[in-house]
Design a protein around this motif. Sequence first.
Motif, PDB file in Angstrom:
ATOM      1  N   GLN A  54       0.887  -1.420   0.023  1.00 52.05           N
ATOM      2  CA  GLN A  54      -0.136   0.029   0.148  1.00 52.05           C
ATOM      3  C   GLN A  54       0.738   1.101   0.252  1.00 52.05           C
ATOM      4  N   HIS A  55       0.370   2.308  -0.437  1.00 51.20           N
ATOM      5  CA  HIS A  55       1.076   3.576  -0.584  1.00 51.20           C
ATOM      6  C   HIS A  55       0.918   4.604   0.239  1.00 51.20           C
ATOM      7  N   VAL A  56       2.058   5.294   0.645  1.00 47.87           N
ATOM      8  CA  VAL A  56       1.882   6.358   1.967  1.00 47.87           C
ATOM      9  C   VAL A  56       2.642   7.785   1.272  1.00 47.87           C
ATOM     10  N   ALA A  57       1.584   8.565   0.999  1.00 46.34           N
ATOM     11  CA  ALA A  57       2.118   9.822   0.553  1.00 46.34           C
ATOM     12  C   ALA A  57       2.875  10.897   1.340  1.00 46.34           C
ATOM     13  N   VAL A  58       3.788  11.262   1.009  1.00 42.45           N
ATOM     14  CA  VAL A  58       4.697  12.276   1.673  1.00 42.45           C
ATOM     15  C   VAL A  58       4.432  13.596   1.095  1.00 42.45           C
ATOM     16  N   GLN A  59       4.208  14.760   1.838  1.00 43.33           N
ATOM     17  CA  GLN A  59       3.935  16.070   1.072  1.00 43.33           C
ATOM     18  C   GLN A  59       4.525  16.867   2.405  1.00 43.33           C
ATOM     19  N   ILE A  81       5.319   7.594  -1.386  1.00 35.63           N
ATOM     20  CA  ILE A  81       4.889   8.451  -2.753  1.00 35.63           C
ATOM     21  C   ILE A  81       5.151   9.751  -2.598  1.00 35.63           C
ATOM     22  N   ASN A  82       6.112  10.357  -3.113  1.00 36.31           N
ATOM     23  CA  ASN A  82       6.745  11.597  -3.003  1.00 36.31           C
ATOM     24  C   ASN A  82       5.531  12.621  -3.777  1.00 36.31           C
ATOM     25  N   VAL A  83       5.263  13.775  -2.755  1.00 34.58           N
ATOM     26  CA  VAL A  83       4.207  14.542  -3.436  1.00 34.58           C
ATOM     27  C   VAL A  83       4.848  16.162  -3.548  1.00 34.58           C
ATOM     28  N   ASN A  84       4.811  16.806  -4.558  1.00 31.63           N
ATOM     29  CA  ASN A  84       5.304  18.076  -4.734  1.00 31.63           C
ATOM     30  C   ASN A  84       4.527  19.111  -4.042  1.00 31.63           C
ATOM     31  N   TYR A  85       5.284  19.554  -3.117  1.00 30.85           N
ATOM     32  CA  TYR A  85       4.744  20.400  -1.993  1.00 30.85           C
ATOM     33  C   TYR A  85       4.035  21.904  -2.531  1.00 30.85           C
ATOM     34  N   ARG A  86       4.275  22.059  -3.691  1.00 26.50           N
ATOM     35  CA  ARG A  86       3.769  23.277  -4.376  1.00 26.50           C
ATOM     36  C   ARG A  86       2.568  22.977  -5.272  1.00 26.50           C
ATOM     37  N   TYR A  87       2.234  21.850  -5.190  1.00 25.82           N
ATOM     38  CA  TYR A  87       0.866  21.315  -5.696  1.00 25.82           C
ATOM     39  C   TYR A  87      -0.474  22.233  -5.152  1.00 25.82           C
ATOM     40  N   ALA A 103      -2.607   6.616   3.198  1.00 28.04           N
ATOM     41  CA  ALA A 103      -2.086   7.168   4.275  1.00 28.04           C
ATOM     42  C   ALA A 103      -1.312   8.456   3.693  1.00 28.04           C
ATOM     43  N   LEU A 104      -1.317   9.639   4.502  1.00 27.02           N
ATOM     44  CA  LEU A 104      -0.653  10.724   3.993  1.00 27.02           C
ATOM     45  C   LEU A 104       0.008  11.513   5.218  1.00 27.02           C
ATOM     46  N   LEU A 105       1.260  11.799   4.887  1.00 29.79           N
ATOM     47  CA  LEU A 105       2.186  12.848   5.977  1.00 29.79           C
ATOM     48  C   LEU A 105       1.987  14.275   5.203  1.00 29.79           C
ATOM     49  N   TYR A 106       1.778  15.134   5.960  1.00 34.11           N
ATOM     50  CA  TYR A 106       1.579  16.646   5.366  1.00 34.11           C
ATOM     51  C   TYR A 106       2.324  17.608   6.318  1.00 34.11           C
ATOM     52  N   ASP A 107       2.620  18.657   5.942  1.00 35.54           N
ATOM     53  CA  ASP A 107       3.067  19.633   6.647  1.00 35.54           C
ATOM     54  C   ASP A 107       1.900  20.643   6.923  1.00 35.54           C
ATOM     55  N   VAL A 108       1.428  20.830   7.959  1.00 29.71           N
ATOM     56  CA  VAL A 108       0.580  21.751   8.442  1.00 29.71           C
ATOM     57  C   VAL A 108       0.436  22.914   7.485  1.00 29.71           C
ATOM     58  N   GLU A 109       1.432  23.365   7.185  1.00 29.48           N
ATOM     59  CA  GLU A 109       1.523  24.642   6.393  1.00 29.48           C
ATOM     60  C   GLU A 109       0.507  24.615   5.066  1.00 29.48           C
ATOM     61  N   PHE A 110       0.486  23.261   4.621  1.00 29.16           N
ATOM     62  CA  PHE A 110      -0.521  22.790   3.374  1.00 29.16           C
ATOM     63  C   PHE A 110      -1.689  22.570   3.777  1.00 29.16           C
TER      64      PHE A 110
END
Length: 522
Positions: A54-59, A81-87, A103-110
């Motif tokens: 399974q895939h884990v997105a990283v933003q 899974i690498n996610v472009n943080y400018r998207y 699943a997704l790990l994301y910066d609260v800025e986004f």
Amino acid sequence: MEFNHADLFEGVADAIGDRTALVCGDLRLTYAELDEHANRLAHHLAAAGVGPGQHVAVQLYNGVEYAAALLAALKIRAVPINVNYRYVEGELRYIYQDSDSVALLYDVEFEERVAAVVPEVPELRHLIAVGGEPSIDGAVRYEDAVRDADAGRAFPPRSGDDTYIVYTGGTTGMPKGVMWSAEQMLFAFWNPTIPRPDRPEDVVEQARNGGPMVMMPIAPLMHGAAQMATWIAWFMGATLVYTRKFDAADVWRTIEREKVNSLTVTGDAMAIPMADELARGGYDTSSLFAFVSTGAILTGTVRERIQGLLPNSMILDRFGSTESGSTAEAVSGSSPEKGLRFAPDVEDVTVLDDALRPVKPGSGIVGQVARSGFIAHGYYNDPEKTARTFPVVDGRRWLLTGDLATVEEDGSIAVFGRGSQAINTGGEKVFPEEVEAVLKGHPGVYDAVVTGIPDERWGSRVAAVIQPSGDAPAAGDLDAHCRRELSGYKVPRTYAFVEEMKRSPAGKADYRWAKQVAEEAR
């Protein structure tokens, strides 16, 4: 132990656990500490229902959390899974859905963008917020996720066939997920200055005996080049240094403070502001012996400037792609404006003609750069593109890189540019990279992107989007400058001037945007 990134990192952590593995700002973690940190995140993801495959997105921006996310996903045989943080929202919706991330790990800025899209992606069922308190219902704080989780291992056995995906592209279309097996990727991106290992245990021994190397990739980890530089550093037993975001002054301060030995950038977009800042003076660069560009080639003028500022450092250009791995090094004296020539590192790199047969050295026949052996095995969710890009000829599987080239008599490869970006003007083919390099040699040009726009007479005309260095130079001056270096048909017929060039965080040109700007200028 397998040729699997998680297995190998654990072996290295057991061998040199007290050595510093990662530095980012004020945070410093040893190999043992980073391994335990990643174990906690891995157990949290597993408890949240993330399973093998399974895939884990990283933003995220660069940092300990990104490194831990890569390791944690691979430890439980999941796929980062690498996610472009400018998207923005539409692009995020595409990559969340196309990647089938759960699943997704994301910066609260986004968070505002994430919150707008997540309800439309029901498969994305677990969210971890980094850097603050989340407002999205059900999201957990990163600190809470790792605080009470098990720091031990006890993970199921892994395989060299486990999948690793890097999303790449997006300059002319939506990004595509390049699929690798762990073992193939490890060897494709192996440090060419070190013999490939025969056994996984050899990697651990290499790290144990690696010495106190300090390495620093400054591209964002959402770019494959920075991820590969990370693994290379760890499997050499080196200390890896990140900055959270790219800021030239912060990079040089960090190089001075951490005594960095090897720096990796991605082309002129990073090298130019690095040179500007270094020229202002005041930095101790005596520890730095290698300045390496991967993912984008330095133009000759920029390379010469960097060499003048760092006279005791090697300036190196590496050639490769997310699909092919690192394959070649630029021949001394070559550059985009003088003609790019590369010496392959591996035997399975060549140029194939239209019939997918190797071209004869010195024949002058133009074909595509191709590689067999250690290559990716396709694009996620895109079997048609996979079939076009990875043809099988006489039982041998090839990767067609899209780069047009010839083979010189000495075996070096002369690369003209990416075929998909070539401009056909009146039957003549113009490669943007060559024209961009010449334009950036003008003192009034800070950055340049060249594209083709419609022309009633010639089909397409060459157009240049220019970010000036100070006041915009006159179009006539740029024209005269180009004509001293280029054939007339390659000289831009349209110039558009912008305050700031639009590039990806890794420095790649946004040709869709450039084309729109140039058409408006016309």
